[in-house]
Motif scaffolding. Structure first.
Motif, PDB file in Angstrom:
ATOM      1  N   UNK A   1      -5.336  -5.115   3.640  1.00  0.00           N
ATOM      2  CA  UNK A   1      -4.552  -3.883   3.484  1.00  0.00           C
ATOM      3  C   UNK A   1      -5.419  -2.640   3.679  1.00  0.00           C
ATOM      4  N   UNK A   2      -6.570  -2.615   3.036  1.00  0.00           N
ATOM      5  CA  UNK A   2      -7.413  -1.413   3.117  1.00  0.00           C
ATOM      6  C   UNK A   2      -8.035  -1.269   4.506  1.00  0.00           C
TER       7      UNK A   2
ATOM      8  N   UNK B   1      -6.288 -10.210   0.374  1.00  0.00           N
ATOM      9  CA  UNK B   1      -5.119  -9.383   0.701  1.00  0.00           C
ATOM     10  C   UNK B   1      -5.491  -7.911   0.667  1.00  0.00           C
ATOM     11  N   UNK B   2      -6.251  -7.526  -0.349  1.00  0.00           N
ATOM     12  CA  UNK B   2      -6.644  -6.120  -0.459  1.00  0.00           C
ATOM     13  C   UNK B   2      -7.512  -5.710   0.724  1.00  0.00           C
TER      14      UNK B   2
END
Lengths: 488, 338
Positions: A114-115, A110-111
């Protein structure tokens, strides 16, 4: 280089998303199926109960009943499944979070997603992407295990279909049995014990005109249901009543109903108010079925009167009963036939000739006569309890005897009896426990004399007050004035 | 876009952070036996820039732990023994009449022991709430106001307070406002059996344990800055917010037990504390972004002193930790599927 890295990461995340979406849809479908089956399990029982209720009102067609019992859970399951089926496809974050949760990635997928989309990434975000990339690469090679198989009938839920099956069998079998019963086929409202007490020689024929033209179908069924419900207790009550009577007889304490009615040889069905009323006025045409039934029995009694064989048979049976009770009172109720034979109508017994002693006995009637005898005893007892010996009193006595027997059975079975006055279940016997105790002295405390009576239950304390100046002057004037009494 | 050098710098900083943390932990471990969780908690709060409240019965080494950490960090350290007759001026300082150099007298301000990098507020709940309130401003604002004079607290500044369980005799409960200013509340428990053996050997053999400083105030300030740079994922943010909301009675996220047993939930400081503690946790785990697992790990020390239980909870002996476990079990992870 960073662009290439981003592109590669995006592709990997896309692949993960596709896999995750497929997995989640599959899992959602399986969950829907599992929940649908879970709901279908109690629906099985519901369908069967519906069939059972249906059978109470109408004769059941077996195929229709089974179809209904199957269709209802099937409809519930299909509706539930369609309702719970995932309609929306999960979003990208949800699918990536699935991998984080399944493989313990600590939100790396997920990170990364997102990033990666961040327009201006700082050093930490870049470092986070770089650190997460090997993990995501590895995920592509790991196959996703399919979701757990649905197990709808685990633990106790299998009881639902089993119970449904039992209820369905009950719903189908019971009306069939009822239909095959000749008594109920004739439309007569008879309790089961009526069958037990059916005497070949004395019971009215099932196709008797008086019985055949009886009550409407619904009323018959309702009465039949009521009789079925009360049957076990009534039967047991009769048995216990007979046992008590037998025991009393063995002890020589028995009240002997030696009147002519007591020796009747007819075994009509259980009495009712209408029955008794019709009995009191034989010519009267009663509107209720009890009276009509009684009419049938009276006809049977009349036949018995006319029949020369009936009276000797009764007499011989009576003789057998007495000898049997004298020898072994408890054996008299050993078999259901004995128990059934105990339930007989006093009116039909009344039509029998007077009692004759003797030891003649008829083997064919051996199973019924003792019971008949006891029933007559009970009836005679109840007649004695009646106010004026009228037919009404006799009917009430008959009912009271049955209730008495039922009460005895209830006591022996530890069943709570209904309070006839309050209408609630009795609390049972009230026990009083006596304890021995010694009188104990009350501790006495020393107290000044002026306090006597305080907290002793006697008089209270008189408040002391100083005399006023006026009172003192009056007192001194009284003793100092001339002519005052001398000291006494 | 960050350059490759920036990424390398971040990696170096993260590695330094972890190394410093571990060094302090080992140095403190030479004095403190066991209590690894408590030591980690104190160091996490120190790195996150928060204050710590240590609760435990007397004799468990709370004061020694704090003094050991101050020696390992090599920072000015002052200890305030709170007593029932202490006044606020005894903590923050007061104006005194002193002799002037040229003769005569003048009023000079005498700083209290609160003006120090590391402050050990020993048995803080033995002072009255009035005296305890003297710490409110310095703990939140990092400054002290006396009369018309405002004094900045040194940086880094950290209050490490110890307290006995409040049901003990001669203690006063801390005001909610002050409790909320502590980042962590750590429960100091009894040592294990093997720890007792080591305690006997170390403390009764006459051998002196020397703690060497492994870092300094400047390094600590820089490490605190690194912590604040750690990015937070949306999932972690949402999760932290939901957790804090779940501690507030009447919230849509609150489980039934919270509505029944909590009178006052966590404040926004709770979310801040969760995030800071989670960032430290992520760095210690060699990650560069906060995950939901880091948030969950910080729930107990960060939120346990921010919940005020209701009469129902006190009457039924429901502890705050039990309620927080319920919250953790109740709040779903973001993006999680059933």
């Amino acid at each position: 280089m960073i662009d290439e890295f981003d592109e590669r990461l995006r592709l990997h995340l896309d692949k993960l998303e596709t896999r995750g979406r497929r997995y989640l849809f599959d899992a959602g479908r399986r969950t829907a199926l599992r929940l649908a089956l879970i709901w279908a399990a109690p629906a099985c029982l519901g369908g069967a109960l519906l069939v059972l209720i249906w059978g109470c009102f109408e004769p059941l067609n077996s195929i229709a009943a089974i179809s209904t019992a199957i269709l209802i859970p099937a409809i519930v399951a299909i509706a539930n499944y369609l309702w719970r089926l995932p309609r929306r496809s999960p979003d990208r974050r949800t699918t990536l979070a699935l991998f984080d949760h399944l493989f313990g990635l600590k939100d790396r997928a997920v990170a990364s997603d997102q990033f990666r989309k961040s327009p201006s990434r700082n050093g930490f975000e870049e470092a986070a992407l770089a650190e997460a990339h090997p993990w995501i690469d590895r995920l592509l090679d790991i196959p996703l295990e399919p979701p757990d198989r649905p197990s709808p009938l685990w633990s106790w839920r299998w009881l639902f279909p089993v119970s449904a099956l039992l209820v369905l069998c009950l719903a189908i079998i019971v009306p069939h049995r009822r239909a095959s019963d000749p008594n109920s086929a004739g439309g007569v409202a008879q309790a089961p014990e009526r069958n037990l007490s059916a005497d070949v020689t004395t019971a009215p024929p099932a196709n008797s005109p008086a019985l055949g033209a009886m009550t409407p179908k619904t009323e018959t069924r309702l009465l039949d249901d009521r009789s079925r419900m009360m049957a076990p207790l009534d039967e047991l009550g009769s048995i216990m009543g007979a046992r008590i009577q037998g025991a009393l007889g063995a002890l020589g304490l028995r009240r002997d109903g030696s009147g002519p009615e007591a020796e009747a040889g007819v075994a009509p069905p259980r009495s009712s108010a209408g029955h008794n009323a019709a009995e009191a006025t034989p010519g009267l045409k009663s509107t209720n079925e009890g009276a009509q039934s009684e009419g049938g029995f009276q006809a049977t009694s009349a036949r018995n009167k006319e029949s020369p064989e009936a009276a000797p048979s009764v007499r011989s049976n009576e003789g057998f009963m007495r000898s049997e009770e004298a020898v072994a009172p408890s054996e008299a109720i050993a078999s259901p036939s004995h128990a059934g034979a105990m339930m007989q109508d006093p009116s039909s017994q009344r039509s029998a000739p007077p009692k004759q002693g003797g030891s003649q006995q008829s083997d064919g009637d051996k199973g019924q006569q003792p019971g008949r005898r006891r029933r007559s005893d009970q009836n005679s007892n109840s007649r004695e309890q009646g106010a004026d010996g009228s037919e009404n009193g006799r009917g009430a006595g008959d009912e009271a005897a049955a209730k008495k027997g039922r009460g005895v059975a209830s006591l022996l079975l530890a069943l709570p009896m209904q309070d006839r006055l309050a209408g609630v279940a009795s609390n049972g016997r009230v026990g009083v426990t006596m304890r021995e105790g010694r009188p104990q002295a009350i501790p006495v405390q020393q107290a000044p004399a002026g306090d006597r009576g305080v907290n002793r239950g006697g008089m209270g304390v008189s408040p002391y007050h100083n005399d006023t100046a006026h009172e003192q002057r009056l007192l001194s004037d009284y003793f100092t004035r001339s002519g005052a009494p001398d000291g006494d | 876009m960050a350059s490759t050098e920036d990424v390398e710098l971040v990696r170096r900083n993260a590695a330094e952070f972890k190394k410093t943390f571990i060094n302090i932990r080992e140095e403190v471990g030479r004095m403190i036996v066991g209590q690894a969780d408590v030591v980690d908690g104190v160091l996490t709060a120190l790195m996150a820039g928060g204050h710590v409240l240590l609760e435990g019965v007397p004799g468990l080494g709370k004061t020694m732990l704090v003094s050991s950490i101050s020696r390992a960090i090599d920072l000015p350290f002052s200890r305030i023994q709170f007593t029932p007759d202490m006044m606020p001026a005894d903590i923050i300082g007061t104006t005194m009449l002193t002799e002037a150099e040229g003769g005569g007298h003048e009023l000079t301000f005498q700083q209290g022991p609160i003006v120090s990098n590391l402050v050990l507020a020993d048995e803080i709940n033995r002072a009255t709430p009035k005296t305890q309130s003297a710490l409110l401003e310095v703990m939140q604002e990092g400054q002290i106001t006396v009369g018309r004079r405002t004094i900045q607290a040194p940086d880094p500044f950290c209050v490490m307070a110890t307290q006995n369980p409040i049901d003990q005799e001669g203690t006063y409960p801390l005001p909610e406002a002050q409790l909320d200013r502590f980042l962590f509340k750590l429960i100091v428990g009894y040592p294990s059996e093997t720890d007792y053996h080591t305690i006997i050997e170390r403390t009764t053999s006459g051998r002196e344990v020397v703690i060497n400083p492994v870092t300094n105030g400047e390094a600590l300030r820089r490490l605190r800055g690194i912590v604040r740079q750690v990015p937070v994922t949306e999932a972690a943010k949402i999760y932290a917010i939901h957790l804090v909301l779940a501690t507030q009675p009447g919230s849509v996220y609150a489980p039934a037990c919270i509505n029944q047993s909590v009178a006052l939930g966590a404040s926004p400081r709770g979310v801040q504390g969760l995030m800071l503690a989670a960032k430290v946790q992520a760095l210690l785990d060699d990650r560069f972004a906060v995950a939901t697992d880091d948030v969950a790990a910080a729930v107990m020390p960060v939120l346990r002193h921010r919940l005020i239980t209701s009469f129902h909870a006190q009457a039924n002996s429901i502890s705050v930790d039990t309620l927080l476990e319920e919250v953790l079990a109740h709040v779903k992870l973001p993006y999680a599927t059933d």
